[in-house]
Design an enzyme around this catalytic site. Structure first.
Site, PDB file in Angstrom:
ATOM      1  N   CYS A  44      31.181  74.336  49.990  1.00  0.00           N
ATOM      2  CA  CYS A  44      31.189  74.854  50.903  1.00  0.00           C
ATOM      3  C   CYS A  44      29.829  75.455  51.613  1.00  0.00           C
ATOM      4  O   CYS A  44      28.998  74.836  52.056  1.00  0.00           O
ATOM      5  CB  CYS A  44      32.210  76.200  50.958  1.00  0.00           C
ATOM      6  N   HIS A  91      36.824  73.167  49.834  1.00  0.00           N
ATOM      7  CA  HIS A  91      36.832  73.593  48.359  1.00  0.00           C
ATOM      8  C   HIS A  91      37.784  72.635  47.674  1.00  0.00           C
ATOM      9  O   HIS A  91      38.996  72.721  47.486  1.00  0.00           O
ATOM     10  CB  HIS A  91      37.429  74.999  48.567  1.00  0.00           C
ATOM     11  N   GLU A 124      38.163  72.859  44.368  1.00  0.00           N
ATOM     12  CA  GLU A 124      38.749  73.922  43.369  1.00  0.00           C
ATOM     13  C   GLU A 124      39.822  74.396  43.912  1.00  0.00           C
ATOM     14  O   GLU A 124      40.717  75.026  43.002  1.00  0.00           O
ATOM     15  CB  GLU A 124      37.800  75.003  43.025  1.00  0.00           C
TER      16      GLU A 124
END
Length: 249
Positions: free
Chosen positions: A79, A226, A228
């Protein structure tokens, strides 16, 4: 061991937990020595570009980050950590980034809801190692108001053979003081530590403009989304990065 840089920006715990979930040890750190000793480095981030650069500088982390970007070890930007790799950003006035990838960070065009928040498709041509085993068109989770513009052409099959210019992010301004662009038609290359150049490959997303949602430059990997937070395919991507770290490639 993977070092996750703590500079006061980003979902550091989420990144560390995601690596733990796939069985890859990671440590959150502000210690430049830990960055130097790590097998790989991850630069996550949320928030404002200039504040992030100021925080890295205030914490004395910029030299260690630059060493981590010399091409000798795997590096992952996420990001804002992806955007910081570029030459400049126009967010709140033009400012300088780490200038590892030639190009500029610009605000998403008017006409769509900003920030770009939620799930979106990412297209790739099977060239980026982060996408091993991930189908083109898989959805990833985005949260951003600005997007990176890679200077010059990008080495990827997706940009060849009739991709209309009006559907692609405009080239970085050639007159920007910190942006570098190749000659027309040339492939974007980024210098490696050994003095040679390596091709920059990209995966793409569309949100009012088609932009590079992920890049690979040698051992440098970065995503605007992202991983994650991207569930199945995000964990697969982090697992691919862990495999790159373990292999030493």
């Amino acid at each position: 061991m993977i070092a996750v840089i703590d500079y006061g920006r980003g979902n550091l715990g989420s990144v560390e937990k995601a690596f733990r979930r796939i069985g890859m040890p990671a440590v959150i750190t502000q210690d430049p020595r830990s960055l130097d000793e790590a097998d790989a480095v991850v630069l996550p981030g949320d928030g404002a570009f200039h504040d992030a650069m100021a925080n890295l500088d205030r914490l004395g982390l910029v030299p260690a980050v630059r060493r981590a970007l010399d091409g000798s070890r795997p590096f992952l930007g996420i990001c804002l950590g992806y955007q910081l790799l570029f030459s400049t950003s126009e967010e709140f006035g033009e400012g300088r980034g780490l200038d590892v990838v030639p190009g500029a960070v610009r605000r998403l065009p008017a006409g769509r809801k900003i920030p770009h928040m939620g799930w979106n498709r990412v297209e790739h041509a099977g060239e980026l190692r982060l996408f091993d085993g991930i189908p083109s068109g898989a959805h990833f989770y985005f949260v951003h108001s600005y997007y990176p513009v890679v200077a010059g052409d990008v080495s990827t099959a997706l940009t060849e053979g009739g991709l209309r210019p009006e559907h692609v992010a405009p080239a970085a301004r050639s007159d920007a003081p910190d942006a570098r662009s190749d000659a027309p038609g040339a492939r974007t290359d980024v210098s490696a530590s050994a003095g040679r150049s390596v091709p920059l490959r990209a995966a793409w997303c569309e949100y009012g403009v088609k932009f590079a949602a992920a890049i690979e430059v040698g051992r440098i990997h970065a995503t605007q989304f992202h991983p994650e937070k991207s569930q199945r395919w995000g964990l697969r991507m982090l697992d691919n990065f862990a495999a790159i770290v373990k292999s030493g490639r």
